[in-house]
Write an enzyme that holds these catalytic residues in place. Structure first.
Site, mmCIF file in Angstrom:
data_model
loop_
_atom_site.group_PDB
_atom_site.id
_atom_site.type_symbol
_atom_site.label_atom_id
_atom_site.label_comp_id
_atom_site.label_asym_id
_atom_site.label_seq_id
_atom_site.Cartn_x
_atom_site.Cartn_y
_atom_site.Cartn_z
ATOM 1 N N LYS A 127 1.178 -1.242 0.282
ATOM 2 C CA LYS A 127 -0.003 0.009 -0.331
ATOM 3 C C LYS A 127 0.700 1.493 0.032
ATOM 4 C CE LYS A 127 -4.498 -1.789 1.056
ATOM 5 N NZ LYS A 127 -4.709 -1.765 2.212
ATOM 6 N N HIS A 130 2.307 6.649 2.220
ATOM 7 C CA HIS A 130 1.403 8.280 1.472
ATOM 8 C C HIS A 130 1.406 9.538 2.605
ATOM 9 C CE1 HIS A 130 -2.356 8.030 3.959
ATOM 10 N NE2 HIS A 130 -2.145 6.288 3.722
ATOM 11 N N HIS A 133 1.477 8.996 6.472
ATOM 12 C CA HIS A 133 2.003 8.761 7.394
ATOM 13 C C HIS A 133 3.095 9.637 8.398
ATOM 14 C CE1 HIS A 133 1.044 5.118 5.070
ATOM 15 N NE2 HIS A 133 0.188 4.024 6.211
HETATM 16 N N1 ARG Z 1 -0.237 -0.997 9.983
HETATM 17 C C1 ARG Z 1 -1.707 0.643 10.653
HETATM 18 C C2 ARG Z 1 -2.082 1.083 9.723
HETATM 19 O O1 ARG Z 1 -1.669 1.697 8.483
HETATM 20 C C3 ARG Z 1 -0.564 0.751 12.221
HETATM 21 C C4 ARG Z 1 -0.195 0.097 12.593
HETATM 22 C C5 ARG Z 1 -0.563 0.170 13.623
HETATM 23 N N2 ARG Z 1 0.196 -0.487 14.952
HETATM 24 C C6 ARG Z 1 -0.582 -1.167 15.619
HETATM 25 N N3 ARG Z 1 0.229 -1.527 16.891
HETATM 26 N N4 ARG Z 1 -1.623 -1.298 16.063
HETATM 27 O O2 ARG Z 1 -3.199 1.684 10.236
#
Ligand code: ARG
Length: 566
Positions: A127, A130, A133
């Protein structure tokens, strides 16, 4: 550093019996106008006990305080005892401390080497990385550096989104329509397109959904083909992510993402079962959180596969066992507030007392100014493109303002990327904000380029001074109001970093840098640093050195560089 506030409380206490220094200390105020002193103790509280009016008490105490090196005078004004810091003494204390401590000025051993896990960035494989982030990435990196500076052993973790049913979709989509070469040359946009196409077609054709589930189960079960594809998606995505991390100069100690916990899930499920926390609901398993006024999350699907939340529970247990953390911090957007409340509650219900040490550090959203980025409607804005554009725009500014600058490209990178970071860290993190190019890249106002420019100015002054900076100076020469203002700001640096740490709010440091830069520029505009008079020059050079050292440290804590010239 000598705590003048405490000194004022101690001197006050020395004149009265039966009043504890701590009680006085908690009353000490900083008067709104420095003409009224640097510290003030109100005497209302003692009226009853001493059977005198507050004004009389203030008058008596002020006259009884003995002459001392810390304050040049102590006077009463109405019910207050006002303390005026001895500026010469103060200049000596502050500047010697910066000079002695150099790049560790402002640090302390708050952490005693305890482990703090800081999880941040955590983009999703295949993905786009972007603009959304940027906040977790930049705030998280700053917190990581702040914890380290304060004596904690911080561990930076990137909890990659590299698992879940969407990988079943992606494998299935690739097998149907994927072209290897296309993905190799333009990985994320191509993978994204496959994913979007798959979802669109799955709307019409239920077989696709079944196929995706099948492939995810195969992946979980260790099917070689599924695994190879998934690893490849991960590899090409990471190449892209790493380009951004390189630009930002960010390093992670661990990339253990969601998939890392796939073999640690059975244990969590068993444990939840043993502890009688799982409830069946339509063939699936949930934890009942209604007593805590939260929706009850799904922990295990009816087909046996686990979820995002299950992986977070497993990850927290793993981190406790691996790092024995003092704090386990998650820098993740406020859209996920509920998710964190839910799983942290579950860990607490499992009986882990360390659930209280798991801290979600949320932040608001970043919106883009209308028409700011040249993207076609609805397209995602890649973080990499924003950073590149910031560098390009900065290079244009440099070409206008200072075309003969050496290493222009390098400086454009330091300033362009720094500008984005600075704007990102300028506000209270919970606030939503609008990203604006004009504001970000301006050399005026409270921006990255402004403070970096101030830093470069101090470098150029120090370069012109041909002798060694030293502390053997007449501190009486640094007692003007503008100088005293700078010194007072420098003296707060450690406390500012501590607040940033306690509240997990890097913006205290951002504001501090702006404040220091503004005060230095006020001084610089009013006083020449390099003068005919040797002693004056020496003292102003030392002051400039202290500002230079401190700005560099503070920028470093935010993950920014400090260019010598710009
Ligand atoms: N990958 C997730 C996202 O982009 C964020 C992860 C956040 N960390 C966690 N331990 N849940 O939304």
């Amino acid at each position: 550093m000598i705590d003048y506030k405490r000194k004022s409380a101690e001197l006050f206490a020395s004149t009265v019996s039966h009043i504890d220094v701590e009680d006085i200390y908690s009353l000490v105020e900083v008067p709104p106008d420095s003409k009224m002193g640097d510290f003030a103790v109100p005497c209302f509280k003692f009226a009853k006990m001493l059977r005198k009016s507050p004004a009389v008490i203030a008058q008596e105490i002020a006259s009884e305080i003995e002459e001392n090196e810390f304050f040049e005078k102590t006077v009463h004004q109405g019910p207050y005892v006002n303390f005026f810091v001895n500026k010469k003494h103060f200049a000596n204390v502050v500047l010697k401390e910066v000079y002695d401590q150099k790049e560790s000025f402002g640090s302390s051993d708050e952490g005693h080497g305890r482990n703090v896990v800081v999880e941040f960035s955590s983009p999703n494989i295949a993905k786009p990385f972007h603009i959304g982030h940027i906040r977790t990435t930049v705030i998280g990196n700053a917190l990581y550096k702040i914890y380290r500076f304060m004596g904690f052993n911080a561990i930076a973790i990137n909890h990659l989104g590299d698992y879940g049913t969407q990988f079943g979709m992606l494998i299935s989509a690739y097998k149907r329509w994927g072209v290897k070469e296309k993905i190799e040359s333009n990985p994320i946009p191509e993978l994204l397109e496959l994913y979007i196409r798959f979802n669109a077609e799955a709307e019409e054709n239920a077989d696709l959904k079944e196929e995706a589930r099948y492939w995810f189960k195969e992946l979980e079960g260790g099917n070689a083909e599924a695994k190879a594809l998934w690893e490849w998606f991960k590899e090409v995505s990471l190449i892209e992510f790493n380009r951004v991390y390189d630009m930002l100069n960010i390093h992670f100690d661990s990339f253990a993402g969601e998939s890392f916990y796939s073999d640690k899930m059975a244990r969590v499920i068993d444990e939840l079962e043993d502890k009688k926390l799982l409830v069946s609901s339509q063939g699936a398993q949930i934890v009942d959180l209604t007593p805590y006024n939260m929706p009850s999350p799904l922990i295990k699907k009816s087909d046996g596969s686990t979820l995002y939340i299950t992986r977070d529970i497993a990850a927290s247990i793993y981190r406790k066992e691996t790092y024995d953390f003092f704090k386990n911090i998650y820098v993740v957007g406020s859209q996920q507030n509920l998710h964190f409340q839910q799983w942290i509650k579950i860990v607490e219900l499992m009986g882990y007392e360390w659930a209280k040490d798991c801290v979600h550090v949320p932040f608001g959203m970043v919106a883009l100014e209308e028409g700011t980025l040249s993207t076609r409607k609805g397209r995602v804005v890649f973080l990499e493109d924003v950073l590149k554009k910031a560098v390009e725009k900065t290079l244009e500014v440099i070409n206008e303002r200072n075309p003969s600058l050496e290493d222009k490209e390098k400086v454009a990178k330091q300033v362009g990327i720094g500008a984005v970071l600075f704007q990102e860290l300028y506000n209270n993190r919970i606030k939503d904000y609008v990203f604006s190019w004009d504001k970000t890249l301006s050399f005026e106002g409270e921006t990255g380029p402004y403070v970096q420019y101030t830093y470069a100015r101090t470098c150029s002054i120090l370069n012109k001074y041909t002798k060694e900076v030293n502390v053997d100076i007449d501190f009486e020469l640094l007692t003007d109001e503008k100088e005293f203002e700078i010194l007072k700001t420098l003296a707060t640096f450690n406390a500012v970093i501590l607040s940033a740490l306690e509240k997990n709010e890097p913006f205290y440091i951002t504001r501090f840098i702006v404040d220091l830069a503004q005060k230095y520029n006020r001084f610089y505009n009013g006083c020449q640093v390099l003068t005919e008079d040797e002693e004056t020059t020496k003292s102003r050079i030392l002051l400039t050195y202290a500002v230079n050292t401190t700005i560099k440290i503070a920028l470093g804590l935010l993950g920014m560089e400090a260019p010598d010239k710009m």
